[in-house]
Design an enzyme around this catalytic site. Structure first.
Site, PDB file in Angstrom:
ATOM      1  N   SER A  77      45.899   0.757  -2.166  1.00 42.71           N
ATOM      2  CA  SER A  77      45.998   0.749  -3.623  1.00 42.71           C
ATOM      3  C   SER A  77      46.725  -0.509  -4.050  1.00 42.71           C
ATOM      4  O   SER A  77      47.629  -0.975  -3.362  1.00 42.71           O
ATOM      5  CB  SER A  77      46.740   1.978  -4.132  1.00 42.71           C
ATOM      6  OG  SER A  77      46.866   1.891  -5.535  1.00 42.71           O
TER       7      SER A  77
ATOM      8  N   HIS B  28      35.835  -5.938  14.866  1.00 37.64           N
ATOM      9  CA  HIS B  28      35.601  -5.426  13.505  1.00 37.64           C
ATOM     10  C   HIS B  28      34.317  -4.598  13.412  1.00 37.64           C
ATOM     11  O   HIS B  28      34.282  -3.570  12.741  1.00 37.64           O
ATOM     12  CB  HIS B  28      35.566  -6.598  12.514  1.00 37.64           C
ATOM     13  CG  HIS B  28      35.773  -6.211  11.094  1.00 37.64           C
ATOM     14  ND1 HIS B  28      36.462  -6.984  10.198  1.00 37.64           N
ATOM     15  CD2 HIS B  28      35.389  -5.138  10.377  1.00 37.64           C
ATOM     16  CE1 HIS B  28      36.490  -6.388   9.018  1.00 37.64           C
ATOM     17  NE2 HIS B  28      35.832  -5.271   9.104  1.00 37.64           N
TER      18      HIS B  28
ATOM     19  N   ARG C  62      50.615   4.634  -7.281  1.00 36.36           N
ATOM     20  CA  ARG C  62      49.736   5.287  -6.303  1.00 36.36           C
ATOM     21  C   ARG C  62      50.188   4.998  -4.876  1.00 36.36           C
ATOM     22  O   ARG C  62      50.042   5.842  -3.993  1.00 36.36           O
ATOM     23  CB  ARG C  62      48.297   4.804  -6.483  1.00 36.36           C
ATOM     24  CG  ARG C  62      47.615   5.419  -7.677  1.00 36.36           C
ATOM     25  CD  ARG C  62      46.234   4.846  -7.809  1.00 36.36           C
ATOM     26  NE  ARG C  62      45.448   5.518  -8.817  1.00 36.36           N
ATOM     27  CZ  ARG C  62      44.264   5.087  -9.234  1.00 36.36           C
ATOM     28  NH1 ARG C  62      43.758   3.979  -8.713  1.00 36.36           N
ATOM     29  NH2 ARG C  62      43.595   5.749 -10.136  1.00 36.36           N
ATOM     30  N   ILE C  63      50.735   3.806  -4.656  1.00 34.71           N
ATOM     31  CA  ILE C  63      51.236   3.476  -3.312  1.00 34.71           C
ATOM     32  C   ILE C  63      52.354   4.457  -2.954  1.00 34.71           C
ATOM     33  O   ILE C  63      52.387   5.031  -1.867  1.00 34.71           O
ATOM     34  CB  ILE C  63      51.715   2.007  -3.248  1.00 34.71           C
ATOM     35  CG1 ILE C  63      50.519   1.061  -3.460  1.00 34.71           C
ATOM     36  CG2 ILE C  63      52.405   1.710  -1.919  1.00 34.71           C
ATOM     37  CD1 ILE C  63      50.872  -0.418  -3.591  1.00 34.71           C
TER      38      ILE C  63
ATOM     39  N   ASN D  99      50.926   7.893  -2.363  1.00 30.80           N
ATOM     40  CA  ASN D  99      50.189   8.024  -1.103  1.00 30.80           C
ATOM     41  C   ASN D  99      51.101   8.061   0.113  1.00 30.80           C
ATOM     42  O   ASN D  99      50.689   8.527   1.176  1.00 30.80           O
ATOM     43  CB  ASN D  99      49.174   6.873  -0.954  1.00 30.80           C
ATOM     44  CG  ASN D  99      48.075   6.948  -1.990  1.00 30.80           C
ATOM     45  OD1 ASN D  99      47.938   7.956  -2.695  1.00 30.80           O
ATOM     46  ND2 ASN D  99      47.293   5.887  -2.114  1.00 30.80           N
TER      47      ASN D  99
ATOM     48  N   ASP E  93      47.033  -2.879   7.801  1.00 32.55           N
ATOM     49  CA  ASP E  93      45.729  -3.221   8.362  1.00 32.55           C
ATOM     50  C   ASP E  93      45.127  -4.377   7.582  1.00 32.55           C
ATOM     51  O   ASP E  93      45.048  -4.339   6.349  1.00 32.55           O
ATOM     52  CB  ASP E  93      44.795  -2.009   8.260  1.00 32.55           C
ATOM     53  CG  ASP E  93      43.393  -2.321   8.777  1.00 32.55           C
ATOM     54  OD1 ASP E  93      43.212  -2.324  10.007  1.00 32.55           O
ATOM     55  OD2 ASP E  93      42.485  -2.581   7.952  1.00 32.55           O
TER      56      ASP E  93
END
Ligand SMILES: NC(=O)c1ccc[n+]([C@@H]2O[C@H](COP(=O)([O-])OP(=O)(O)OC[C@H]3O[C@@H](n4cnc5c(N)ncnc54)[C@H](OP(=O)(O)O)[C@@H]3O)[C@@H](O)[C@H]2O)c1
Length: 323
Positions: A264, A119, A269-270, A273, A52
């Protein structure tokens, strides 16, 4: 032998065409361009298949470069990745929609987009200044265009074939209904802030009954205070099921039927997750029914001006307040 757990590969059906959208998505709202590119590559390599970005984040170029480098390695193809970007508030005039879309495609180095979102529902004065202000510092809105005018131009992009699906971001339930009822091509996705402290049940129920996917941003609460990942209900479940608090929150989001975005810049952490697997249904219920705290971390829905409410921490990241 452990049962394979496919939660992380969940896909939700989209009402436009025959496409589906990966539930687990990676957001690229990262202030530093080098960190954005590295994180995007790491996310793809870790298994994320939804990226995104947005014209307003100014990360489309880095996301495009990261994708190209990963595609060149040959293991992941363009067709494997679901790419989302967004039309900014200064481009709501119908004649500005197609040029803005083409500019985003160019920066992303793509010849089609999987999902294009408006948006925010707020139109700003058209022009190159993404944050038009008057002498008093007030945002200059554009009263000469309605959300439906912009939506009609978004529909034309789908007709043109280079945009597979369209959707709305930062809308209220009433705004989502208004567009849905008038649309020739229905919104495929409604993208809003949502997490255990802002579950948006009414909007989620409306989306489910209307065949719209609700995509939750700030799925981990944007690392803001109060820190959801320290909530006693979340930490107790995490200890019980031997997962991290982040993995519990992400599993909850998918199991209650939303798509989600997490971000992240930290490789460990990636990986964490993406390593999401199902939690017991009673844990899903406990989060849904037991957590009473209510917090919105991003004020964009009120004015169209993007911005996480500054974190109440010593290391508050001022850049995030501008996104
Ligand atoms: N439409 C809109 O108006 C809008 C607004 C905001 C965001 N978005 C989209 O939604 C995406 C996600 O939003 P978000 O950035 O708020 O996501 P988030 O995942 O809720 O929060 C990201 C923050 O959490 C930290 N974090 C990530 N994983 C963690 C973990 N496992 N444990 C502890 N902390 C962790 C990150 O730190 P580190 O980076 O330091 O690791 C970062 O500070 C954005 O990138 C953007 O694409 C859309």
């Amino acid at each position: 032998m452990a049962t394979p757990d496919d939660l992380r590969y969940t896909k939700l059906k989209l009402n436009t065409g025959s496409n589906s959208i990966p539930a687990l998505g990676f957001g690229t709202l990262i202030p530093d361009p080098v960190a954005t590119k590295n994180a995007t590559k790491t996310a793809l390599q870790a298994g994320f298949r939804l990226l995104d970005t947005a014209e307003r984040y100014r990360t489309e170029k880095q996301v495009g470069e990261a994708m190209q480098e990963v595609f060149q390695d040959g293991k992941i193809k363009r067709a494997d990745v679901f790419v989302v970007t967004k039309l900014w508030n200064t481009n709501h005039r119908p004649e500005r929609v197609q040029p803005a879309f083409e500019a985003s495609l160019k920066k992303l180095q793509l010849d089609f987009l999987d999902l294009y979102l408006i948006h925010t529902p707020f139109a700003f004065q058209p022009g190159d200044d993404q944050d038009p202000r008057d002498a008093g510092g007030n945002v200059i809105y554009d009263k000469g265009v309605t959300l439906l005018d912009t939506w009609r131009a978004m529909e034309a992009l789908v007709d043109g074939g280079k945009c597979k699906a369209i959707g709305l971001s930062d809308v209220s339930l009433e705004q989502a209904k208004g567009i849905f009822d008038s649309a020739r091509i229905k919104p495929a996705v409604v993208h809003v802030e949502s997490h255990p402290y802002l579950p948006e049940w009414e909007l989620l129920n409306y989306c489910k009954t209307s065949g719209i996917v609700l995509q939750a941003f700030a799925a981990l609460g944007h690392n803001s205070k109060p820190n959801m990942l320290e909530d006693p209900i979340i930490t107790a479940i995490a200890a019980r099921v031997k997962k991290t608090p982040a993995q519990v929150v992400l599993a909850w989001a998918i199991q209650r039927g939303t798509a989600l975005l997490t971000t992240s810049k930290t490789p460990s952490r990636i990986t964490e997750n993406f390593d999401v697997s199902a939690i017991p249904e009673d844990a899903v219920r406990e989060i849904s029914e037991g957590i009473k705290s209510q917090f919105r971390f991003n004020a964009v829905v009120k004015t169209g001006v993007p911005g996480f409410i500054p974190r109440q921490t010593e290391n508050s990241d001022a850049n995030h307040a501008k996104r």
